[in-house]
Structure formats: C-alpha cells, structure tokens
Design a protein around this motif. Structure first.
Motif, short mmCIF file in Angstrom:
data_model
loop_
_atom_site.label_atom_id
_atom_site.label_comp_id
_atom_site.label_asym_id
_atom_site.label_seq_id
_atom_site.Cartn_x
_atom_site.Cartn_y
_atom_site.Cartn_z
N LEU A 82 29.04 -29.88 -17.20
CA LEU A 82 27.75 -29.31 -16.84
C LEU A 82 27.96 -28.18 -15.83
N PRO A 83 27.05 -27.20 -15.79
CA PRO A 83 27.23 -26.06 -14.89
C PRO A 83 27.47 -26.48 -13.44
N THR A 106 24.41 -20.17 -20.17
CA THR A 106 25.04 -20.73 -18.97
C THR A 106 26.28 -19.93 -18.58
N SER A 107 26.91 -19.28 -19.55
CA SER A 107 28.03 -18.40 -19.21
C SER A 107 27.53 -17.22 -18.37
N TYR A 137 31.33 -13.28 -19.80
CA TYR A 137 31.97 -14.45 -19.20
C TYR A 137 32.09 -15.64 -20.15
N GLY A 138 31.85 -15.42 -21.43
CA GLY A 138 31.95 -16.51 -22.38
C GLY A 138 32.15 -15.98 -23.78
N TYR A 346 17.16 -16.63 -20.96
CA TYR A 346 17.38 -18.04 -20.63
C TYR A 346 18.22 -18.19 -19.37
N ALA A 347 19.20 -17.31 -19.20
CA ALA A 347 20.03 -17.38 -18.00
C ALA A 347 19.18 -17.20 -16.75
N LYS A 348 18.21 -16.34 -16.83
CA LYS A 348 17.38 -16.04 -15.67
C LYS A 348 16.26 -17.06 -15.48
N ASN A 349 15.72 -17.59 -16.58
CA ASN A 349 14.46 -18.34 -16.50
C ASN A 349 14.51 -19.81 -16.90
#
Length: 363
Positions: A82-83, A106-107, A137-138, A346-349
């Motif tokens: 998990l992150p 998540t990356s 990054y992924g 999604y990364a931001k919100n």
C-alpha cells in the motif's frame, strides 16, 4: 477505511481463484513488509504484490524468466505494498522491496512525494507501453476495467446504457455501484449529460455533487457492493438487473448463469495498473531491467492466463486467443469503447473524493 481500486481488485481476483474460478495451485505465505534483508543473496530482487495466487503467478510469468536470463533470483513478497507502507519504508531507510505493484495514479502520488525512483526509459522501452499511459514514476504493465453488467432477460434486444441505468420507470429493478467511488461516479456523470471528455475537467467538487445527486435519484433502487463476491451474488440471486462491476466478475457471471448475465464494454472505465520502484531500492538498475522484462509479450500472456490481467503492452494482442481477447480490457476493440481513467485527476483527488462519496451515499 477507503481502499485503493487496484488493491480491492487484486484481493478480489485472489478470492475468486481460491474458489476455483481459475486454478494455480499456489499457497504462498504472507510476509511482513519490514523485515531484515540479511537473508538476501548478492543477486536478488524482491517484488511486492497483494499476495494470494498473485505470488506464484508473478514468479512464473515474470520472475523465473528474468532469473533464467540474468542469474538474478526473484523473490515475490505478498505483503500488500500500500502507498503508506511504501512511504514508511522509504522514510525509515529500511528498504526491502525493489519493485511494487500499484495503480497508475498512485505512482503519480508517490513519485511527486519523492518516494519513488523515476523510470529510466533508456532501460524500459516506452514503445512497448500503451500510448497515453507512460508515467514518469511507474510502468503500466497490466489493466482492469469497470463495466456495465446486465441481466439479458431484462434487455433482450440490446445492452443497456447509463441512461437506462437511471430509468427505473422503463427498466424496473435494483442497480448496483461500487461504494468506494472509482467506476461509480463516472456513470452518474455520463447519465447526467456530462460528456466523456469533461468528466475529469470539471471541478472535483462539481464532479462529486453531480454524481451524488444522480445516485441518490435512484432512491431504494440502488445498492452498493463492497466486494466482487457481493457484486456477483447480487446477480446470481436476481437482486439486481444491472450494475457496474469488475469485468473479471462479469465474465464469471456469464459463465455461471449460462449467459443470463453478460456485460458491455461500452463506456466502461479502463484502469492501468503499474509497477513502481521505491526510492533507494537495493536492486538499483536491476529493478528497472526487471520491469523492462515484464513488458515482453509472451510473459504478459502468461499473466493474462493466470491472473486475468490485461497486458500493458498492446503487442501481446497478437498472441491472444479469441477467448482471451474477449476478456482483455486493453484489446483494441474493447479499449476503444471505454473511457480511460484520468490518472492525474485520481492522483490529486482520489483520497478526498472517495471519502466524500462514501459519506455521501451513506446519508
């Protein structure tokens, strides 16, 4: 607790296989994430994923071929990267994972937080990655989707649309969405008249407001699934007439109901999984080389067979059987019908929106 879409999907795939939907015969033990690396060989690389059958399948599809080529042993740790775990590991300086399984978004989250190594695209061949899904990054190595599944006895002439999903007068019966937001708010916006190209361009607060209003307009005709098993059982018990569920579950429903329940790829939500490298990973460049090897089409086909993961390399399509193509979210005719999840959005919100959505549907 709000969980990531990919984490939930991976756990669900493991649960399905344990009930003999697919058989790998794997029984790997779960390992704790923060253990000493004193056992490591000089040439060893550790991959972290979400356990269960994915441990043995990852070893067979990717680990063993890499070891054969390089002499580097590959250990698969099913301790759920998990992150928060990845960040805590990097912050502590006790880095025991070289490559971790995750979502594309998540990356982005972890990369911008300084937790991940940048992908070295002089080692990883970006031309082997689906266009539009090359992340700093992924590496997008596999895919999964949310699709509209439906009872064909209620829709004998054509698959339903998301407009039909909210038309209870014309199509009576209960519907279902995932209670943790991903794949649930998008259909609500589409049915409310938002264009696919605008789903992620409107303000996040407006995105949530429209989605909640539309979902609540169904009143008692909406039920929310928690696990993939829940979503499948609702159809088997004829509790719902349609619902947005994982394509892997839809495929099993079609088989288990003799075709009574099926699905459409139209306006499904295509989601990219990704492999990431924690900052300071002991394997160094070998971690980059391992990820590069994961994109080899023949290896991705093994993962598709064993884990129902759509290949991240479109070139793998040439090796797919007709049965595989029908189930692969990334197979070109399937992919073209879907909406690609916006990983930057999604990364931001996601953390905020998912929590607010969960609270909103509960009230």
């Amino acid at each position: 607790m709000i969980i990531s879409p990919m984490q939930a999907h991976k756990r669900d795939l493991t649960a399905m296989r344990r009930r003999n939907f697919l058989k790998l015969g794997a029984g790997a033990a779960m390992a704790m994430p923060f253990v000493s690396r004193s056992w490591a060989q000089t040439n060893e690389l550790t991959i972290a994923n979400f356990g269960g059958d994915a441990v043995e399948a990852t070893k067979v599809a990717y680990g063993d071929p890499f070891t054969k080529e390089t002499g580097i042993a590959v250990r698969v740790d099913g301790a759920s990267p998990l992150p928060g775990k990845i960040k805590a590991m990097v912050d502590s300086g006790n880095i025991v994972w070289d490559v971790c399984d995750g979502d594309g978004f998540t990356s982005e989250q972890l990369g911008k937080a300084g937790v991940l190594e940048e992908i070295d695209y002089s080692i990883v061949n970006r031309s082997m990655i689906r266009p539009g899904f090359v992340f700093p990054y992924g590496v997008h190595t596999y895919s999964y989707s949310y699709v509209l599944a439906y009872d064909k006895t209620k829709f004998p002439n054509a698959p339903p649309t998301f407009t039909d999903f909210f038309n209870t007068a014309k199509y009576p019966g209960k519907r279902t969405l995932w209670k943790y937001q991903c794949g649930a708010t998008e259909p609500c916006l589409l049915a409310a008249g938002v264009k696919p190209s605008e789903i992620y361009s409107i303000a996040p607060e407006e995105h949530l407001k429209i989605a909640l209003e539309k979902a609540k307009s169904l009143g008692n005709d909406i039920v929310y699934w928690d696990s993939g098993a829940d979503s499948q059982q609702m159809f088997i018990d004829e509790e719902v007439v349609m619902g947005v569920i994982w394509s892997s579950r839809a495929a099993n429903l079609e088989k288990d109901t003799g075709g009574r329940v099926t699905w459409t790829w139209s306006q499904g939500l295509f989601c990219p999984g990704a492999y990431v490298i924690p900052k300071g990973a002991p394997a160094g460049k070998d971690a980059q080389r391992f990820i590069a090897s994961v994109l080899i089409p023949e290896r991705q086909i093994v993962a598709l067979e064993k884990l129902a993961q759509g290949p991240g390399n479109p070139a793998a399509e040439a090796l797919e059987t007709d049965a595989m193509k029908r189930l692969d979210p990334g197979f070109a005719p399937n992919f073209k019908q879907q909406i690609a999840r916006d990983e930057a959005w999604y990364a931001k919100n996601y953390d905020t929106i998912a929590a607010a959505w969960f609270d909103g549907i509960a009230n």
